[in-house]
Design a protein around this motif. Structure first.
Motif, short mmCIF file in Angstrom:
data_model
loop_
_atom_site.label_atom_id
_atom_site.label_comp_id
_atom_site.label_asym_id
_atom_site.label_seq_id
_atom_site.Cartn_x
_atom_site.Cartn_y
_atom_site.Cartn_z
N LYS A 101 3.01 -34.39 10.61
CA LYS A 101 2.28 -34.73 10.13
C LYS A 101 0.94 -34.77 10.84
O LYS A 101 -0.62 -34.27 9.93
N ALA A 102 0.94 -34.55 11.99
CA ALA A 102 0.22 -34.40 13.34
C ALA A 102 -0.98 -33.46 13.41
O ALA A 102 0.47 -32.53 12.88
N GLN A 143 1.01 -26.52 15.04
CA GLN A 143 -0.30 -27.57 15.16
C GLN A 143 -0.58 -28.50 15.71
O GLN A 143 -1.95 -29.25 15.68
N LEU A 144 -0.39 -28.73 17.20
CA LEU A 144 -0.69 -29.25 18.09
C LEU A 144 -1.48 -28.81 19.80
O LEU A 144 -1.45 -29.38 20.15
N ALA A 184 -0.68 -38.99 12.55
CA ALA A 184 0.13 -39.63 13.30
C ALA A 184 0.64 -41.55 12.83
O ALA A 184 -0.98 -41.78 13.50
N ASN A 185 1.27 -41.61 12.66
CA ASN A 185 1.88 -43.31 12.71
C ASN A 185 2.75 -43.27 13.76
O ASN A 185 3.86 -43.07 12.73
N PHE A 186 2.53 -43.70 15.01
CA PHE A 186 4.14 -44.55 15.23
C PHE A 186 3.88 -46.01 15.40
O PHE A 186 5.35 -45.94 16.30
N ASP A 187 3.54 -46.39 14.82
CA ASP A 187 4.32 -48.39 15.10
C ASP A 187 5.12 -48.54 14.57
O ASP A 187 5.51 -49.09 14.56
N LYS A 188 5.69 -47.52 13.55
CA LYS A 188 7.82 -48.41 12.73
C LYS A 188 8.25 -47.80 13.95
O LYS A 188 9.17 -47.41 14.80
N LEU A 189 8.10 -46.88 14.51
CA LEU A 189 9.00 -45.28 15.82
C LEU A 189 8.62 -46.71 17.16
O LEU A 189 9.88 -47.35 17.81
N ARG A 190 7.67 -47.64 17.16
CA ARG A 190 7.62 -48.49 18.34
C ARG A 190 8.34 -49.80 18.28
O ARG A 190 9.11 -50.78 18.82
N LYS A 191 8.56 -50.33 16.84
CA LYS A 191 9.08 -50.93 16.29
C LYS A 191 10.75 -50.47 16.59
O LYS A 191 11.75 -51.71 16.75
#
Length: 453
Positions: A101-102, A143-144, A184-191
């Motif tokens: 998504k990033a 895309q990056l 992108a949202n990496f909150d779940k990854l950190r969890k």
């Protein structure tokens, strides 16, 4: 009368000669047309292949992310750097879901280029690290990267506490690049990283090809079992060569080579040998693709094979070679002691794809069997005592070795063991301990000397 008879025979001679010439010319023309038709057919086939490869190079396909998933995750627990794994909450799959998504919102910026600063990032508890087994290029995921044809390489993502910045590291050059992203949202990854079920303490040690995880403690690694199957040779002949115009020839070793139009071949193992190694070769004059296109083109050939790709991952890239292995429970599976699942080799006159047809079909419930693995430094010390210097070790990892189970012909056990890459060859610890390492060192030195002339 005599003169008339002579003239008559003379005329018959020229008439016969003319007829013969016409027949010969007709045969030559027929051969030319048939040969040209084959050549034009092959040219058309090559053009079709090129179009397909160009489509592959457009990056617009899901399986690029499936094959190029980071294979290892690192984070901190109780102040120690750990290798993380959780089969239920898979960190690398969660990361891949978000990185799709990033979108980069600015240009890539280099912020680190020294070993000291690089190792500060490696040992910083504020980052979750997602790592590829070898380098890929910035242009692989366009895309990056706002710059086209950027063949700079990296192998490590650093995920900070922010969802707006991502950092890409190259172990070999000690370079870290910063990219501002959106989407992108990496909150779940950190969890997931915080709650991962498996956390093995490691230290990252610099070897010839970058940083390898050295396990600090003795591990009791699980032994897994799988029922396997194999596609028939006719399946691969049909997929890779088609169903018409294919010829075959069997050599004295029982291997059969199937050919199409002189340009494409498939070597098939003897059906009675119990082996499942194939070699596909396509002859074409071309430049060796650049790094990004080698990675992308290898994906095209993997798709052509028709193997099960669910657990197939990018594993290694050396020069003109790009290789893939199956990963089970986060660990790569080596075949026939040290073979890779797929290895593509590009040259100026051909493309070779060596592959094994095994499919890990059904996992058997874990029965509690484990294999004791020594701390990595102890293994390296043993190799040094055997003659393999640490500076000659390119990489060291824990992988699975295949072992046939006597209870069923299709059942194999996956035994955890150390695998070491040295002198550009992957071998298990047991194999290296049986090798006369001096022969490798002498050959390597000869290559260095010849290169210096």
């Amino acid at each position: 009368m005599i003169g008339m008879k002579f003239k008559f025979k003379f005329g018959e001679f020229f008439l016969g000669l003319a007829t013969l010439i016409v027949i010969v010319l007709s045969i030559v023309l027929w051969i030319f047309i048939m040969t040209s038709d084959q050549r034009f057919s092959n040219i058309g086939q090559q053009n079709q292949n090129n179009i397909t490869k160009e489509q592959t190079r457009s990056h617009n396909f899901k399986s690029l992310y499936d094959l190029y998933i980071p294979t290892t995750s690192y984070g901190f627990a109780n102040g120690n750097l750990c290798q993380l794994y959780d089969s239920k909450n898979n960190l690398t799959l969660e990361f891949t879901k978000e990185i799709k998504k990033a979108k980069a919102t600015n240009k890539i910026k280099k912020i680190v280029d020294t070993r000291t600063k690089y190792e500060e990032y490696l040992n910083n508890p504020n980052y979750v690290q997602l790592v590829y087994p070898d380098e890929i290029t910035f242009s692989l995921f366009n895309q990056l990267n706002n710059a086209a044809n950027d063949n700079r390489e990296f192998n490590r993502f650093f995920i900070s506490q922010s969802n707006h910045w991502i950092y890409l590291g190259n172990d070999q050059t000690n370079e870290i690049y910063q990219v501002k992203i959106a989407g992108a949202n990496f909150d779940k990854l950190r969890k997931y990283a915080c709650n991962a079920k498996s956390k093995y303490p490691v230290r990252l040690v610099r070897l010839k090809e970058g940083y390898s995880p050295f396990y600090i403690k003795t591990m009791n690694a699980k032994v897994y079992s799988y029922l396997t199957n194999h596609q028939s040779y006719s399946y691969f002949v049909s997929r890779l060569l088609g169903t018409s115009g294919v010829t075959s020839k069997t050599n004295k070793n029982g291997q059969t080579v199937y050919s199409l139009n002189y340009y494409t071949r498939l070597r098939v193992p003897d059906s009675n040998s119990g082996e499942h190694n194939y070699l596909y070769t396509h002859y074409e004059k071309n430049k060796i693709p650049n790094t990004t296109n080698r990675l992308l083109d290898s994906v095209y050939y993997v798709h052509q094979l028709g193997l099960t790709e669910q657990d197939l991952r990018f594993f290694d890239a050396d020069g003109a070679n790009v290789s893939y292995l199956n990963y089970i429970e986060g660990i790569p599976v080596f075949l026939n002691k040290h073979d890779l699942q797929v290895k593509t080799t590009f040259s100026t006159d051909s493309i070779n794809v060596a592959f094994n047809s095994v499919n890990f079909q059904i996992p058997i419930p874990f029965d509690g069997q484990t294999k004791r693995l020594k701390p990595t430094q102890d293994v390296v010390d043993e190799l040094v005592n055997h003659g393999l210097k640490q500076e000659d070790i390119q990489r060291i990892i824990v992988g699975f070795a295949e072992e046939k189970d006597s209870s069923h012909h299709s059942l194999i056990n996956l035994i955890p063991t150390y695998y070491i890459k040295a002198y550009d060859e992957w071998k298990s610890l047991g194999e290296w301990e049986k090798q006369d390492v001096s022969t490798y060192r002498e050959a390597d030195q000869l290559t260095v000397n010849e290169g210096g002339k």
